[in-house]
Design a protein around this motif. Structure first.
Motif, PDB file in Angstrom:
ATOM      1  N   HIS A  78       0.808  -1.213   0.000  1.00 48.07           N
ATOM      2  CA  HIS A  78       0.000   0.000   0.000  1.00 48.07           C
ATOM      3  C   HIS A  78       0.838   1.258   0.000  1.00 48.07           C
ATOM      4  O   HIS A  78       1.829   1.358   0.705  1.00 48.07           O
ATOM      5  CB  HIS A  78      -0.943  -0.014   1.202  1.00 48.07           C
ATOM      6  CG  HIS A  78      -1.944  -1.101   1.103  1.00 48.07           C
ATOM      7  ND1 HIS A  78      -3.108  -0.969   0.395  1.00 48.07           N
ATOM      8  CD2 HIS A  78      -1.917  -2.364   1.546  1.00 48.07           C
ATOM      9  CE1 HIS A  78      -3.769  -2.099   0.427  1.00 48.07           C
ATOM     10  NE2 HIS A  78      -3.081  -2.980   1.123  1.00 48.07           N
ATOM     11  N   PRO A  79       0.413   2.251  -0.794  1.00 48.53           N
ATOM     12  CA  PRO A  79       1.149   3.514  -0.804  1.00 48.53           C
ATOM     13  C   PRO A  79       0.959   4.252   0.513  1.00 48.53           C
ATOM     14  O   PRO A  79      -0.091   4.136   1.163  1.00 48.53           O
ATOM     15  CB  PRO A  79       0.504   4.282  -1.965  1.00 48.53           C
ATOM     16  CG  PRO A  79      -0.838   3.670  -2.154  1.00 48.53           C
ATOM     17  CD  PRO A  79      -0.741   2.244  -1.685  1.00 48.53           C
ATOM     18  N   ASP A  80       1.972   4.998   0.879  1.00 48.44           N
ATOM     19  CA  ASP A  80       1.905   5.840   2.063  1.00 48.44           C
ATOM     20  C   ASP A  80       1.403   7.206   1.602  1.00 48.44           C
ATOM     21  O   ASP A  80       2.182   8.057   1.210  1.00 48.44           O
ATOM     22  CB  ASP A  80       3.293   5.941   2.701  1.00 48.44           C
ATOM     23  CG  ASP A  80       3.276   6.828   3.928  1.00 48.44           C
ATOM     24  OD1 ASP A  80       2.189   7.013   4.515  1.00 48.44           O
ATOM     25  OD2 ASP A  80       4.338   7.356   4.287  1.00 48.44           O
ATOM     26  N   GLY A  81       0.097   7.369   1.635  1.00 50.42           N
ATOM     27  CA  GLY A  81      -0.472   8.635   1.204  1.00 50.42           C
ATOM     28  C   GLY A  81      -1.182   8.518  -0.127  1.00 50.42           C
ATOM     29  O   GLY A  81      -0.863   7.658  -0.946  1.00 50.42           O
ATOM     30  N   THR A  82      -2.168   9.380  -0.291  1.00 51.99           N
ATOM     31  CA  THR A  82      -2.959   9.348  -1.512  1.00 51.99           C
ATOM     32  C   THR A  82      -3.035  10.745  -2.107  1.00 51.99           C
ATOM     33  O   THR A  82      -2.891  11.743  -1.391  1.00 51.99           O
ATOM     34  CB  THR A  82      -4.398   8.854  -1.231  1.00 51.99           C
ATOM     35  OG1 THR A  82      -4.951   9.662  -0.192  1.00 51.99           O
ATOM     36  CG2 THR A  82      -4.377   7.402  -0.774  1.00 51.99           C
ATOM     37  N   PRO A  83      -3.261  10.811  -3.415  1.00 52.87           N
ATOM     38  CA  PRO A  83      -3.388  12.124  -4.050  1.00 52.87           C
ATOM     39  C   PRO A  83      -4.489  12.945  -3.363  1.00 52.87           C
ATOM     40  O   PRO A  83      -5.552  12.418  -3.043  1.00 52.87           O
ATOM     41  CB  PRO A  83      -3.790  11.779  -5.486  1.00 52.87           C
ATOM     42  CG  PRO A  83      -3.240  10.409  -5.711  1.00 52.87           C
ATOM     43  CD  PRO A  83      -3.362   9.714  -4.375  1.00 52.87           C
ATOM     44  N   GLY A  84      -4.183  14.195  -3.120  1.00 54.53           N
ATOM     45  CA  GLY A  84      -5.192  15.075  -2.545  1.00 54.53           C
ATOM     46  C   GLY A  84      -5.262  15.044  -1.037  1.00 54.53           C
ATOM     47  O   GLY A  84      -6.107  15.717  -0.443  1.00 54.53           O
ATOM     48  N   ASP A  85      -4.384  14.300  -0.391  1.00 52.66           N
ATOM     49  CA  ASP A  85      -4.443  14.263   1.073  1.00 52.66           C
ATOM     50  C   ASP A  85      -3.671  15.410   1.717  1.00 52.66           C
ATOM     51  O   ASP A  85      -3.569  15.506   2.930  1.00 52.66           O
ATOM     52  CB  ASP A  85      -3.960  12.906   1.604  1.00 52.66           C
ATOM     53  CG  ASP A  85      -2.470  12.672   1.344  1.00 52.66           C
ATOM     54  OD1 ASP A  85      -1.801  13.573   0.796  1.00 52.66           O
ATOM     55  OD2 ASP A  85      -1.984  11.583   1.681  1.00 52.66           O
ATOM     56  N   GLY A  86      -3.135  16.299   0.879  1.00 52.21           N
ATOM     57  CA  GLY A  86      -2.476  17.476   1.420  1.00 52.21           C
ATOM     58  C   GLY A  86      -1.006  17.284   1.721  1.00 52.21           C
ATOM     59  O   GLY A  86      -0.304  18.239   2.046  1.00 52.21           O
ATOM     60  N   ARG A  87      -0.502  16.075   1.635  1.00 46.57           N
ATOM     61  CA  ARG A  87       0.919  15.870   1.916  1.00 46.57           C
ATOM     62  C   ARG A  87       1.618  15.028   0.858  1.00 46.57           C
ATOM     63  O   ARG A  87       2.830  14.970   0.794  1.00 46.57           O
ATOM     64  CB  ARG A  87       1.100  15.205   3.285  1.00 46.57           C
ATOM     65  CG  ARG A  87       0.544  13.787   3.347  1.00 46.57           C
ATOM     66  CD  ARG A  87       0.700  13.184   4.745  1.00 46.57           C
ATOM     67  NE  ARG A  87       0.152  11.833   4.809  1.00 46.57           N
ATOM     68  CZ  ARG A  87       0.870  10.740   4.577  1.00 46.57           C
ATOM     69  NH1 ARG A  87       2.143  10.834   4.261  1.00 46.57           N
ATOM     70  NH2 ARG A  87       0.299   9.547   4.649  1.00 46.57           N
ATOM     71  N   THR A  88       0.824  14.344   0.036  1.00 43.62           N
ATOM     72  CA  THR A  88       1.418  13.424  -0.931  1.00 43.62           C
ATOM     73  C   THR A  88       1.647  14.131  -2.256  1.00 43.62           C
ATOM     74  O   THR A  88       0.709  14.637  -2.870  1.00 43.62           O
ATOM     75  CB  THR A  88       0.496  12.209  -1.131  1.00 43.62           C
ATOM     76  OG1 THR A  88       0.289  11.597   0.143  1.00 43.62           O
ATOM     77  CG2 THR A  88       1.123  11.205  -2.082  1.00 43.62           C
ATOM     78  N   GLN A  89       2.899  14.176  -2.659  1.00 46.31           N
ATOM     79  CA  GLN A  89       3.270  14.876  -3.882  1.00 46.31           C
ATOM     80  C   GLN A  89       3.209  13.929  -5.089  1.00 46.31           C
ATOM     81  O   GLN A  89       3.454  12.734  -4.948  1.00 46.31           O
ATOM     82  CB  GLN A  89       4.692  15.426  -3.754  1.00 46.31           C
ATOM     83  CG  GLN A  89       4.882  16.372  -2.575  1.00 46.31           C
ATOM     84  CD  GLN A  89       3.993  17.595  -2.679  1.00 46.31           C
ATOM     85  OE1 GLN A  89       3.901  18.219  -3.737  1.00 46.31           O
ATOM     86  NE2 GLN A  89       3.310  17.940  -1.583  1.00 46.31           N
TER      87      GLN A  89
END
Ligand SMILES: [Cu+2]
Length: 315
Positions: free
Chosen positions: A236-247
């Motif tokens: 699983h990725p650590d973070g998703t698009p649009g979560d405010g921290r994932t570039q």
């Protein structure tokens, strides 16, 4: 070379021990397997009975919790299958996960030929897709899905494509590879029994790629297959698009929980320029982190040998 020797030993032990830890892994995991590294020896996991073997890694079983994958005859050029439910009838209702109701992953038993496709569901419960089986070989097909009202499952089934078999050696472990003109580097190494960050960094023509496109709800989709039995791990990725921290690049970080030491092939799907690209890496779990120490002596670590692009550089 030492790694090779160790792998031979692992191969013997894997079948006996892998059941103990995965599945419980991430949520419960009362007894980290990483302890196996502590005795300094190369003998992993001979006694992991502290965990309850309530679940194997995905993809090892053709039937699990009442659900069974059944390939069905299909016209040339097509691959088709059904999932039979606990009542024996084809399942027709699925939940969306990672943007799709069904993820079909295939790879040859020698870990070559990976493809990840999304079949279409017919009303009678038959899934169909242009065949992803690219040529002769012993293939493993993995159906990764969530039946409505049930839990996520990955079932696996062997599929033979007749023809001349060419066994491809597993490429050596490497921390960089190229695909479709992109260079992808890997840092981090999976450690059995603990959640290990793996960061993949994408560049092209020497420039970091900072406009990766969301694919299946993330900036990358990582599958790992274990050498020897093709245990399937969806990482699983650590973070998703649009979560405010994932570039959107150049780096994409994943959290990997591998069930044992041994060799794995990683397959990173990422989307850029409207196309999905797949970068592949061999990693050995249970060794020192890649990318943070000296490369073991031995074969030149150019990696990606199967792609025929030795000498890909940083320029
Ligand atoms: Cu998918």
């Amino acid at each position: 070379m030492r790694t090779v020797t160790r792998l031979a030993g692992f191969a013997v032990g894997l079948a006996a021990v892998f059941g103990a830890t995965y599945g419980v892994g991430r949520v419960v995991d009362p007894a980290p397997v990483a302890e196996s590294g502590h005795d300094g020896a190369a003998i992993p996991t001979t006694d992991e009975r502290g965990g309850t073997a309530d679940r194997l890694p995905g993809g090892l079983l053709v039937s699990e919790r009442g659900y069974t994958i059944e390939p069905v005859d299909a016209p040339a050029g097509e691959f088709a299958f059904r999932i039979a439910g606990p009542d024996g009838r084809p399942v027709t209702r699925y939940d969306v996960a990672h943007d799709k109701t069904m993820h079909l992953i295939v790879a040859r038993r020698d870990l070559s030929g990976f493809r990840h496709v999304h079949p279409e569901l017919a009303p009678d419960g038959t899934w169909r897709v242009d065949t992803p089986l690219a040529g002769p070989g012993q293939w493993r097909a993995f159906a990764d899905f969530t039946p409505t009202g049930g839990e996520p499952l990955t079932l696996g089934v062997d599929v033979t494509v007749p023809g001349e078999l060419v066994e491809r050696p597993l490429p050596a472990p490497a921390t960089s590879t190229t695909v479709d003109g992109y260079t992808v580097t890997l840092s981090g190494a999976p450690q059995p029994g603990r959640t290990s960050p793996l960061t993949l960094t994408v560049s092209r023509d020497g420039q970091p790629v900072t406009d990766l496109e969301p694919y299946l709800g993330a900036y990358g989709h990582l599958v790992a297959l274990r050498r020897g039995d093709l245990a399937y791990l969806h990482v699983h990725p650590d973070g998703t698009p649009g979560d405010g921290r994932t570039q959107p690049g150049p780096a994409v970080t994943f959290l990997a929980d591998v069930p044992s030491a041994g060799s794995y092939r990683l397959y990173l799907d990422f989307q850029h320029g409207g196309r999905v690209h797949t970068a592949e890496f061999t990693v050995v779990a249970g060794t020192a982190a890649t990318g943070s120490g000296p490369t073991p002596s031995g074969p030149a670590p150019t990696g990606g040998a199967d792609h025929g692009t030795p000498g890909h550089g940083h320029n």
